[in-house]
Design a protein around this motif. Structure first.
Motif, PDB file in Angstrom:
ATOM      1  N   THR A 164       0.840  -1.206   0.000  1.00 50.84           N
ATOM      2  CA  THR A 164       0.000   0.000   0.000  1.00 50.84           C
ATOM      3  C   THR A 164       0.873   1.253   0.000  1.00 50.84           C
ATOM      4  O   THR A 164       2.000   1.235   0.476  1.00 50.84           O
ATOM      5  CB  THR A 164      -0.934   0.028   1.223  1.00 50.84           C
ATOM      6  OG1 THR A 164      -0.151  -0.199   2.402  1.00 50.84           O
ATOM      7  CG2 THR A 164      -2.010  -1.030   1.135  1.00 50.84           C
ATOM      8  N   CYS A 165       0.310   2.322  -0.544  1.00 52.52           N
ATOM      9  CA  CYS A 165       1.050   3.580  -0.679  1.00 52.52           C
ATOM     10  C   CYS A 165       1.239   4.236   0.694  1.00 52.52           C
ATOM     11  O   CYS A 165       0.315   4.285   1.499  1.00 52.52           O
ATOM     12  CB  CYS A 165       0.282   4.521  -1.595  1.00 52.52           C
ATOM     13  SG  CYS A 165       0.993   6.168  -1.670  1.00 52.52           S
ATOM     14  N   ARG A 166       2.440   4.735   0.937  1.00 53.38           N
ATOM     15  CA  ARG A 166       2.739   5.356   2.242  1.00 53.38           C
ATOM     16  C   ARG A 166       2.045   6.704   2.402  1.00 53.38           C
ATOM     17  O   ARG A 166       1.978   7.245   3.499  1.00 53.38           O
ATOM     18  CB  ARG A 166       4.254   5.516   2.420  1.00 53.38           C
ATOM     19  CG  ARG A 166       4.879   6.514   1.484  1.00 53.38           C
ATOM     20  CD  ARG A 166       6.369   6.352   1.437  1.00 53.38           C
ATOM     21  NE  ARG A 166       7.031   6.582   2.711  1.00 53.38           N
ATOM     22  CZ  ARG A 166       7.305   7.784   3.188  1.00 53.38           C
ATOM     23  NH1 ARG A 166       6.971   8.857   2.502  1.00 53.38           N
ATOM     24  NH2 ARG A 166       7.917   7.919   4.327  1.00 53.38           N
ATOM     25  N   LYS A 167       1.510   7.248   1.280  1.00 53.83           N
ATOM     26  CA  LYS A 167       0.847   8.555   1.370  1.00 53.83           C
ATOM     27  C   LYS A 167      -0.681   8.438   1.268  1.00 53.83           C
ATOM     28  O   LYS A 167      -1.398   8.899   2.141  1.00 53.83           O
ATOM     29  CB  LYS A 167       1.386   9.463   0.256  1.00 53.83           C
ATOM     30  CG  LYS A 167       1.010  10.909   0.453  1.00 53.83           C
ATOM     31  CD  LYS A 167       1.667  11.777  -0.615  1.00 53.83           C
ATOM     32  CE  LYS A 167       1.081  13.169  -0.619  1.00 53.83           C
ATOM     33  NZ  LYS A 167       1.267  13.799  -1.940  1.00 53.83           N
ATOM     34  N   CYS A 168      -1.164   7.791   0.195  1.00 53.73           N
ATOM     35  CA  CYS A 168      -2.621   7.740  -0.005  1.00 53.73           C
ATOM     36  C   CYS A 168      -3.239   6.420   0.463  1.00 53.73           C
ATOM     37  O   CYS A 168      -4.454   6.250   0.408  1.00 53.73           O
ATOM     38  CB  CYS A 168      -2.979   8.014  -1.456  1.00 53.73           C
ATOM     39  SG  CYS A 168      -2.562   6.677  -2.593  1.00 53.73           S
ATOM     40  N   SER A 169      -2.407   5.470   0.915  1.00 54.04           N
ATOM     41  CA  SER A 169      -2.851   4.187   1.487  1.00 54.04           C
ATOM     42  C   SER A 169      -3.542   3.246   0.498  1.00 54.04           C
ATOM     43  O   SER A 169      -4.075   2.218   0.900  1.00 54.04           O
ATOM     44  CB  SER A 169      -3.778   4.399   2.695  1.00 54.04           C
ATOM     45  OG  SER A 169      -3.165   5.232   3.633  1.00 54.04           O
ATOM     46  N   PHE A 186       7.129   4.397  -7.368  1.00 52.69           N
ATOM     47  CA  PHE A 186       6.250   5.536  -7.100  1.00 52.69           C
ATOM     48  C   PHE A 186       4.806   5.052  -7.150  1.00 52.69           C
ATOM     49  O   PHE A 186       4.484   4.135  -7.899  1.00 52.69           O
ATOM     50  CB  PHE A 186       6.483   6.651  -8.134  1.00 52.69           C
ATOM     51  CG  PHE A 186       7.855   7.258  -8.033  1.00 52.69           C
ATOM     52  CD1 PHE A 186       8.084   8.340  -7.199  1.00 52.69           C
ATOM     53  CD2 PHE A 186       8.918   6.716  -8.742  1.00 52.69           C
ATOM     54  CE1 PHE A 186       9.354   8.881  -7.065  1.00 52.69           C
ATOM     55  CE2 PHE A 186      10.197   7.244  -8.617  1.00 52.69           C
ATOM     56  CZ  PHE A 186      10.419   8.337  -7.791  1.00 52.69           C
ATOM     57  N   CYS A 187       3.944   5.713  -6.387  1.00 53.06           N
ATOM     58  CA  CYS A 187       2.530   5.348  -6.375  1.00 53.06           C
ATOM     59  C   CYS A 187       1.952   5.576  -7.775  1.00 53.06           C
ATOM     60  O   CYS A 187       2.103   6.653  -8.340  1.00 53.06           O
ATOM     61  CB  CYS A 187       1.790   6.191  -5.342  1.00 53.06           C
ATOM     62  SG  CYS A 187       0.016   5.916  -5.329  1.00 53.06           S
ATOM     63  N   PRO A 188       1.282   4.547  -8.370  1.00 52.48           N
ATOM     64  CA  PRO A 188       0.788   4.686  -9.739  1.00 52.48           C
ATOM     65  C   PRO A 188      -0.483   5.527  -9.876  1.00 52.48           C
ATOM     66  O   PRO A 188      -0.933   5.785 -10.987  1.00 52.48           O
ATOM     67  CB  PRO A 188       0.554   3.245 -10.179  1.00 52.48           C
ATOM     68  CG  PRO A 188       0.322   2.495  -8.917  1.00 52.48           C
ATOM     69  CD  PRO A 188       1.027   3.225  -7.813  1.00 52.48           C
ATOM     70  N   GLU A 193      -2.971  11.162  -9.148  1.00 46.35           N
ATOM     71  CA  GLU A 193      -3.070  12.334  -8.268  1.00 46.35           C
ATOM     72  C   GLU A 193      -2.176  12.204  -7.033  1.00 46.35           C
ATOM     73  O   GLU A 193      -2.078  13.135  -6.235  1.00 46.35           O
ATOM     74  CB  GLU A 193      -4.535  12.620  -7.887  1.00 46.35           C
ATOM     75  CG  GLU A 193      -5.245  11.571  -7.056  1.00 46.35           C
ATOM     76  CD  GLU A 193      -5.710  10.338  -7.844  1.00 46.35           C
ATOM     77  OE1 GLU A 193      -6.580   9.646  -7.324  1.00 46.35           O
ATOM     78  OE2 GLU A 193      -5.184  10.034  -8.949  1.00 46.35           O
ATOM     79  N   CYS A 194      -1.504  11.043  -6.873  1.00 47.02           N
ATOM     80  CA  CYS A 194      -0.629  10.855  -5.703  1.00 47.02           C
ATOM     81  C   CYS A 194       0.832  10.824  -6.131  1.00 47.02           C
ATOM     82  O   CYS A 194       1.560  11.796  -5.991  1.00 47.02           O
ATOM     83  CB  CYS A 194      -1.020   9.582  -4.949  1.00 47.02           C
ATOM     84  SG  CYS A 194       0.054   9.213  -3.558  1.00 47.02           S
ATOM     85  N   GLY A 195       1.284   9.695  -6.689  1.00 49.74           N
ATOM     86  CA  GLY A 195       2.650   9.609  -7.218  1.00 49.74           C
ATOM     87  C   GLY A 195       3.762   9.622  -6.181  1.00 49.74           C
ATOM     88  O   GLY A 195       4.921   9.836  -6.513  1.00 49.74           O
TER      89      GLY A 195
HETATM   90 ZN   LIG Z   1      -0.416   7.062  -3.319  1.00 47.59          ZN
END
Ligand SMILES: [Zn+2]
Ligand SMILES: [Zn+2]
Length: 249
Positions: free
Chosen positions: A101-106, A148-150, A153-155
């Motif tokens: 899971t993404c560390r920013k947007c989960s 990088f988060c795919p 809007e996050c990345g």
């Molecule tokens: Zn993300």
């Protein structure tokens, strides 16, 4: 006479975790001390022998059910932990979830197409030789390819997660080496294996990287730590890695 009810049919049993509040409700007493008996030989309240947990002394009654030793089956108590503790059975799963899971947007670190592909595979896996476990492993393998988060809007950049037994998880990040100025200077020298190589002058480095010459000189002398984007530009220009792995615990 007491009638004993027996269940006629059990359809299913599910195992899971209870909420801390459920434990507290079930608990006959909170245990706050490892002591057992006081100086007069009586069980200490909220100790390990608290009479609400049941009794073993023939002269005492259980303070939860009123029965004596032998008739009372004993009752669970509970200990409040001072800090959250990871349940050991879940440590593997936690690492897997952190990695996928993404560390920013989960969100899961997979693109929309990859998700559709996985869903198809999962549908086919049910009842087939391919186990859901295999699909889960596939997801881990696929998410690892994304630095990088795919999600457009996050990345956000993703880092590897290491597990230090029993209960520590940390991210492994690339941070600027303290030796950055020496590494840059070394990479600017002419290649000794190649006679045509002339090396890179500070002026040339400034032109290639678009970093002002004054700043280049400050970076080379170690007076100024290059910012993230400058570091990446210098790394590209000189084909040198200025980072070291750092455990962000
Ligand atoms: Zn993300
Ligand atoms: Zn009892």
């Amino acid at each position: 006479m007491r009638t004993i009810q027996t269940p006629k049919e059990i359809k299913a049993i599910t195992f899971g975790l209870m909420d801390p509040e459920e434990y507290r409700e079930m608990s006959a007493t909170k245990v706050i001390t490892a002591d057992t008996y006081d100086d007069d030989g009586f069980p200490i309240d909220m100790g390990l022998m608290d009479p609400r947990l049941g009794v073993i002394d023939p002269g005492l009654e259980c303070r939860t059910c009123g029965q004596r030793a032998g008739s009372c089956n004993g009752h669970f108590g509970h200990i409040e932990l001072a800090a959250p503790v990871i349940h050991v059975s879940f440590s593997k799963l936690i690492r897997r979830l952190l990695r996928t899971t993404c560390r920013k947007c989960s969100r899961i670190v997979l693109s929309e197409e990859e998700k559709i592909g996985i869903k198809d595979r999962y549908k086919r896996a049910q009842g087939l030789i391919l186990s859901p476990e295999t699909v889960a492993k596939d997801i881990v393998r696929m998410t690892k390819k994304h630095d990088f988060c795919p999600h457009p809007e996050c990345g956000a950049q993703q880092y590897d997660i290491q597990h230090e037994k029993p209960t520590t998880f940390y991210e492994v990040q690339d941070v600027l080496s303290s030796e950055y100025s020496n590494l840059i200077l070394g990479a600017m020298q002419p290649d000794t294996e190649d006679e045509t190589s002339t090396g890179v002058s500070p002026q040339e480095l400034s032109e290639i990287t678009k970093i002002p010459i004054d700043r280049i000189n400050q970076i080379i002398s170690g007076e100024f730590r290059p910012l993230e984007e400058d570091r990446i530009a210098i790394q590209k220009a000189l084909k040198v890695d200025l980072t070291v792995k750092d455990a962000n615990k």
